[in-house]
Write a protein that holds these residues in place. Sequence first.
Motif, mmCIF file in Angstrom:
data_model
loop_
_atom_site.group_PDB
_atom_site.id
_atom_site.type_symbol
_atom_site.label_atom_id
_atom_site.label_comp_id
_atom_site.label_asym_id
_atom_site.label_seq_id
_atom_site.Cartn_x
_atom_site.Cartn_y
_atom_site.Cartn_z
ATOM 1 N N GLY A 1 63.737 -18.855 -13.902
ATOM 2 C CA GLY A 1 62.701 -19.871 -13.823
ATOM 3 C C GLY A 1 63.222 -21.267 -14.102
ATOM 4 O O GLY A 1 62.456 -22.187 -14.384
ATOM 5 N N THR A 2 64.549 -21.427 -14.042
ATOM 6 C CA THR A 2 65.183 -22.733 -14.324
ATOM 7 C C THR A 2 65.801 -23.330 -13.070
ATOM 8 O O THR A 2 66.599 -24.263 -13.154
ATOM 9 C CB THR A 2 66.293 -22.549 -15.379
ATOM 10 O OG1 THR A 2 67.243 -21.578 -14.897
ATOM 11 C CG2 THR A 2 65.724 -22.070 -16.704
ATOM 12 N N GLU A 3 65.435 -22.801 -11.897
ATOM 13 C CA GLU A 3 66.104 -23.179 -10.653
ATOM 14 C C GLU A 3 66.008 -24.680 -10.357
ATOM 15 O O GLU A 3 66.988 -25.292 -9.927
ATOM 16 C CB GLU A 3 65.526 -22.382 -9.476
ATOM 17 C CG GLU A 3 65.874 -20.911 -9.510
ATOM 18 C CD GLU A 3 65.181 -20.186 -10.642
ATOM 19 O OE1 GLU A 3 65.821 -19.294 -11.232
ATOM 20 O OE2 GLU A 3 64.010 -20.502 -10.942
ATOM 21 N N ALA A 4 64.841 -25.278 -10.590
ATOM 22 C CA ALA A 4 64.671 -26.708 -10.295
ATOM 23 C C ALA A 4 65.613 -27.549 -11.155
ATOM 24 O O ALA A 4 66.222 -28.509 -10.666
ATOM 25 C CB ALA A 4 63.220 -27.125 -10.524
ATOM 26 N N LEU A 5 65.749 -27.191 -12.420
ATOM 27 C CA LEU A 5 66.646 -27.920 -13.324
ATOM 28 C C LEU A 5 68.095 -27.749 -12.894
ATOM 29 O O LEU A 5 68.889 -28.708 -12.940
ATOM 30 C CB LEU A 5 66.476 -27.429 -14.758
ATOM 31 C CG LEU A 5 65.188 -27.834 -15.482
ATOM 32 C CD1 LEU A 5 65.060 -27.076 -16.795
ATOM 33 C CD2 LEU A 5 65.157 -29.337 -15.727
ATOM 34 N N GLU A 6 68.452 -26.559 -12.462
ATOM 35 C CA GLU A 6 69.826 -26.307 -12.012
ATOM 36 C C GLU A 6 70.128 -27.072 -10.729
ATOM 37 O O GLU A 6 71.205 -27.656 -10.586
ATOM 38 C CB GLU A 6 70.038 -24.807 -11.803
ATOM 39 C CG GLU A 6 70.032 -24.006 -13.108
ATOM 40 C CD GLU A 6 70.291 -22.534 -12.869
ATOM 41 O OE1 GLU A 6 71.463 -22.171 -12.680
ATOM 42 O OE2 GLU A 6 69.319 -21.756 -12.848
ATOM 43 N N GLU A 7 69.180 -27.059 -9.798
ATOM 44 C CA GLU A 7 69.389 -27.748 -8.523
ATOM 45 C C GLU A 7 69.505 -29.259 -8.709
ATOM 46 O O GLU A 7 70.230 -29.930 -7.970
ATOM 47 C CB GLU A 7 68.245 -27.423 -7.561
ATOM 48 C CG GLU A 7 68.277 -25.986 -7.059
ATOM 49 C CD GLU A 7 67.032 -25.613 -6.277
ATOM 50 O OE1 GLU A 7 66.192 -26.514 -6.050
ATOM 51 O OE2 GLU A 7 66.889 -24.430 -5.897
ATOM 52 N N SER A 8 68.802 -29.789 -9.708
ATOM 53 C CA SER A 8 68.866 -31.229 -9.961
ATOM 54 C C SER A 8 70.120 -31.633 -10.719
ATOM 55 O O SER A 8 70.416 -32.824 -10.858
ATOM 56 C CB SER A 8 67.630 -31.676 -10.756
ATOM 57 O OG SER A 8 67.678 -31.158 -12.083
ATOM 58 N N GLY A 9 70.855 -30.643 -11.224
ATOM 59 C CA GLY A 9 72.062 -30.937 -11.989
ATOM 60 C C GLY A 9 71.808 -31.204 -13.459
ATOM 61 O O GLY A 9 72.755 -31.473 -14.216
ATOM 62 N N LYS A 10 70.558 -31.099 -13.893
ATOM 63 C CA LYS A 10 70.241 -31.363 -15.300
ATOM 64 C C LYS A 10 70.632 -30.199 -16.209
ATOM 65 O O LYS A 10 70.768 -30.367 -17.416
ATOM 66 C CB LYS A 10 68.742 -31.653 -15.454
ATOM 67 C CG LYS A 10 68.299 -32.943 -14.761
ATOM 68 C CD LYS A 10 66.806 -33.164 -14.929
ATOM 69 C CE LYS A 10 66.360 -34.451 -14.233
ATOM 70 N NZ LYS A 10 64.883 -34.644 -14.351
ATOM 71 N N LEU A 11 70.782 -29.022 -15.619
ATOM 72 C CA LEU A 11 71.119 -27.841 -16.396
ATOM 73 C C LEU A 11 72.194 -27.048 -15.676
ATOM 74 O O LEU A 11 72.084 -26.801 -14.469
ATOM 75 C CB LEU A 11 69.878 -26.956 -16.602
ATOM 76 C CG LEU A 11 70.107 -25.578 -17.238
ATOM 77 C CD1 LEU A 11 70.628 -25.721 -18.655
ATOM 78 C CD2 LEU A 11 68.814 -24.766 -17.220
#
Length: 249
Positions: free
Chosen positions: A139-149
Amino acid sequence: MQWLNRIVLAITLSWLAITSQAEPVKLANGEWAPYQSEQLKHGGFISQIISEVFAAEGYQTEFSYMPWKRGFEETKNGKMDGAFIWSKDEERQQHFLFSDPVITLSTSLFQQVGKSISISGPEDLAGKQVGGIIGYNYGTEALEESGKLKIQRIAEAEGNFKKLELGRLDIVLEDTDVGAEQVNRLGLGDKIVANPTTINQRDFYLLISKKSPRAQELVDAFNRGLAKLKADGKLEAYRAASVRGEYKQ
């Protein structure tokens, strides 16, 4: 002769239904104790649920244990009828039909005992050394795709917990029950604990490949059987038995 044609049609449809049910439902299974594992009785309580649900509708199941990514790809390509258990996302919906939810699970953030980490949501993981598993959806895909995580993903959760023990990771993302089982099995219960905050709760499903010639039939049959099993209270009974350790060989 119209009555005769109707009889022939009814017999043909019955024969097709019996033939379809006689062919085992081929499902990709994976190692995810305490839910499903070749090392557990009945393959774990989720495996037991899957097989009993199909059996209630007259279908036999045939499990093939394989790495999660391989199981996903072989099901996607139609070599297997289905795979379990997986969460739902848009990309997967392009290739699979989803059953009704089988179970709802939460993701915990495991950390070293005595280490203070304040987290209110996935965004607070940014800047931390986070471990996860290849192919898992947290459930962290958006953060990973943005490079924040950035999640350091490896093939086996055991390696992540060993890194956490040594201080090479701040957090290990893992299903609450699965993580607790692994920590205890590794003898790290006095060194690793779950943070009080869980980052999400998600439903998990049986996937049926859209390339399976019986795709809609199998989903419909499974959903009927699942409703019966849940109404009988078997899901919660099997889960409670698993927590008590009754599925261990």
